[in-house]
Enzyme design. Structure first.
Site, mmCIF file in Angstrom:
data_model
loop_
_atom_site.group_PDB
_atom_site.id
_atom_site.type_symbol
_atom_site.label_atom_id
_atom_site.label_comp_id
_atom_site.label_asym_id
_atom_site.label_seq_id
_atom_site.Cartn_x
_atom_site.Cartn_y
_atom_site.Cartn_z
ATOM 1 C CG ASN A 1 -0.851 1.143 -2.299
ATOM 2 O OD1 ASN A 1 0.347 1.242 -1.868
ATOM 3 N ND2 ASN A 1 -2.006 0.670 -1.855
ATOM 4 C CG PHE B 1 4.601 3.988 4.942
ATOM 5 C CD1 PHE B 1 3.270 3.423 4.632
ATOM 6 C CD2 PHE B 1 5.166 3.103 6.201
ATOM 7 C CE1 PHE B 1 2.540 2.811 5.342
ATOM 8 C CE2 PHE B 1 4.487 2.551 6.974
ATOM 9 C CZ PHE B 1 2.670 2.323 6.486
ATOM 10 C CB SER C 1 1.245 -0.314 5.294
ATOM 11 O OG SER C 1 1.828 -0.552 4.049
ATOM 12 C CG ASN D 1 2.930 -1.991 0.144
ATOM 13 O OD1 ASN D 1 2.723 -2.998 -0.590
ATOM 14 N ND2 ASN D 1 1.724 -1.104 0.163
ATOM 15 C CB THR D 2 6.500 -1.068 5.764
ATOM 16 O OG1 THR D 2 6.374 0.217 5.190
ATOM 17 C CG2 THR D 2 7.601 -0.802 6.715
ATOM 18 C CE LYS E 1 -6.118 1.656 7.149
ATOM 19 N NZ LYS E 1 -6.127 3.220 5.985
ATOM 20 C CG ASN F 1 -3.979 -0.656 5.214
ATOM 21 O OD1 ASN F 1 -3.632 -0.414 4.078
ATOM 22 N ND2 ASN F 1 -3.311 -0.034 6.174
HETATM 23 C C1 LIG Z 1 -2.283 4.241 -3.234
HETATM 24 C C2 LIG Z 1 -2.954 3.933 -1.880
HETATM 25 C C3 LIG Z 1 -2.218 4.403 -1.099
HETATM 26 C C4 LIG Z 1 -2.112 4.090 0.465
HETATM 27 N N1 LIG Z 1 -1.601 4.507 1.451
HETATM 28 C C5 LIG Z 1 -2.151 4.357 2.620
HETATM 29 C C6 LIG Z 1 -1.144 4.673 3.745
HETATM 30 O O1 LIG Z 1 -0.462 5.242 3.826
HETATM 31 N N2 LIG Z 1 -1.758 4.525 5.234
HETATM 32 C C7 LIG Z 1 -2.859 3.625 5.415
HETATM 33 O O2 LIG Z 1 -3.199 3.586 6.450
HETATM 34 N N3 LIG Z 1 -3.506 3.253 4.332
HETATM 35 C C8 LIG Z 1 -3.203 3.637 2.948
HETATM 36 N N4 LIG Z 1 -3.968 2.992 1.893
HETATM 37 C C9 LIG Z 1 -5.093 2.258 2.479
HETATM 38 C C10 LIG Z 1 -6.473 3.106 2.538
HETATM 39 O O3 LIG Z 1 -6.434 3.900 3.547
HETATM 40 C C11 LIG Z 1 -7.725 1.952 2.819
HETATM 41 O O4 LIG Z 1 -7.524 1.622 3.963
HETATM 42 C C12 LIG Z 1 -7.762 1.138 1.557
HETATM 43 O O5 LIG Z 1 -7.281 1.562 0.213
HETATM 44 C C13 LIG Z 1 -9.069 0.419 1.460
HETATM 45 O O6 LIG Z 1 -10.096 1.181 1.094
HETATM 46 P P1 LIG Z 1 -10.649 1.498 -0.338
HETATM 47 O O7 LIG Z 1 -11.094 0.184 -0.796
HETATM 48 O O8 LIG Z 1 -11.857 2.514 -0.163
HETATM 49 O O9 LIG Z 1 -9.825 2.112 -1.033
HETATM 50 C C14 LIG Z 1 -3.609 3.463 0.806
HETATM 51 C C15 LIG Z 1 -4.416 2.830 -0.304
HETATM 52 C C16 LIG Z 1 -4.416 3.179 -1.736
HETATM 53 C C17 LIG Z 1 -4.795 2.792 -2.941
#
Ligand SMILES: Cc1cc2nc3c(=O)[nH]c(=O)nc-3n(C[C@H](O)[C@H](O)[C@H](O)COP(=O)(O)O)c2cc1C
Length: 338
Positions: free
Chosen positions: A111, A115, A175, A177-178, A214, A243
């Site tokens: 992804n 934000f 993140s 992506n910022t 985080k 993350n």
């Molecule tokens: C589509 C998507 C959007 C995410 N958006 C955020 C976000 O806005 N803020 C954040 O702290 N983490 C975000 N994450 C990260 C998740 O909170 C998590 O840290 C990461 O996906 C690892 O966990 P997982 O392997 O169980 O998905 C996002 C993950 C995905 C897949």
């Protein structure tokens, strides 16, 4: 096969963001959610962490419910806590689409949402109607156009609105992506950020509310050690790791080439598991019990979650595995770890 298993081929034929929006559209229109989880497993799962009473150690990671629109659904699935956000102080659209890609055969999500946020005011208003009995964390970030040097102002603006409505706050400096956000993890940037947030917490009379940070999985071991020392010295309440990763090396060929062809973004799910676990173990070792750690990244089974807890994590969060395995996963994890 469960209902999600039956619907899965259909869901995964949709564009990922269309599937997400459809699920949320349906979810928001359901007036009431029956209890979909089995509460009998749950007495043994209760734990005190961060001064809060968590009904289970398992929570929903940030990014799925960015605007706190589906809290009753997450509660009915049995999550002990939900981290909403990332919320930015002002509304912003996020990156252009396509920005979300699924690779079901690998349990992988890419992804670069960037934000997309309705902004703190709208989300705070919605949180005023949050359901009772569910712990909610507010994950905060900065707007894209805010220069790195002014990031603290953004986190503070979002905090003022969101913190009074939630049980804990997570500062997202990880993140990918910022642009520039991850630079805030550097000790010389982190120290004033954490000090500024803790001062605001006190100013607002929220000293008792946990403030977490985080972290990304793409930090060198020595950097992790340094960040841990800054975090402990600052007086914040805990860490969340991890993350998403920028490291394409976590994906084996031939899928890696396909993932690379989709462009920038963070990877999550099964391929992140080992990397996130290694990072967490390093952090736990460096922390030596001084602060609690919330495990996140690649957790997708009762064994994964139990493993993270056995390593010393206080809580665990999932995101990607919920998408691939469906809502029944929450109950399966609870049954497995009970
Ligand atoms: C589509 C998507 C959007 C995410 N958006 C955020 C976000 O806005 N803020 C954040 O702290 N983490 C975000 N994450 C990260 C998740 O909170 C998590 O840290 C990461 O996906 C690892 O966990 P997982 O392997 O169980 O998905 C996002 C993950 C995905 C897949």
């Amino acid at each position: 096969m469960d209902l999600y298993g039956a619907l899965r081929p259909l869901i995964f034929r949709l564009d990922p963001e269309a599937a997400h929006n459809l699920a949320f559209w349906l979810g928001e229109r359901a007036c009431a959610w029956p209890r979909l989880s089995s509460p009998e497993h749950r007495a043994t799962l209760r734990r005190q962490v961060l001064g809060l009473d968590f009904p289970t150690p398992l929570g929903l990671a940030a990014g799925l419910d960015k605007g706190a629109t589906l809290l009753p659904l997450w509660q009915s699935l049995g999550f002990g806590h939900v981290e909403i956000g990332t919320v930015t102080p002002r509304p912003q659209p996020g990156n252009p689409r396509p920005r979300l890609f699924r690779f079901p055969e690998a349990g992988l999500i890419l992804n670069r949402m960037g934000f997309n946020s309705e902004g703190a005011e709208v989300v705070a208003a919605r949180l005023k109607r949050r359901p009772a009995g569910l712990l909610v964390g507010g994950n905060l970030g900065k707007n894209k156009e805010t220069p790195e040097a002014q990031a603290l102002n953004d986190y503070r603006a979002a905090y003022r609105l969101i913190a009074p409505e939630v049980d804990y706050i997570a500062l997202n400096v990880s993140s990918p992506n910022t642009p520039g956000l991850r630079n805030l993890q550097a000790p010389e940037a982190l120290k004033p950020l954490l000090a500024g947030m803790l001062a605001l917490r006190q100013e607002l009379g929220l000293e008792g509310q946990p403030l977490l940070l985080k972290l990304a999985p793409d930090l060198a071991p020595e950097d992790l050690d340094a960040i841990v020392e800054v975090a402990v010295a600052s007086g914040i309440s805990g860490l969340i790791a991890t993350n998403t990763t920028l490291d394409r090396g976590v994906v084996a060929e031939p899928l890696r080439a396909c993932v690379e062809s989709k462009g920038a973004g963070g990877l999550s799910g099964e391929p992140l598991k080992a990397k996130a676990r290694d990072v967490r173990r390093r952090i736990l070792y460096a922390l030596a019990g001084r602060l609690p750690l919330v495990a996140c990244g690649g957790l997708g089974s009762p064994e994964d979650v139990q493993g993270a807890l056995d390593d010393g994590a206080a809580l665990a969060q999932i995101y990607s595995a919920l998408i691939f395995k469906g809502p029944g996963l929450v109950d399966r994890i609870h049954r497995g770890i009970a």
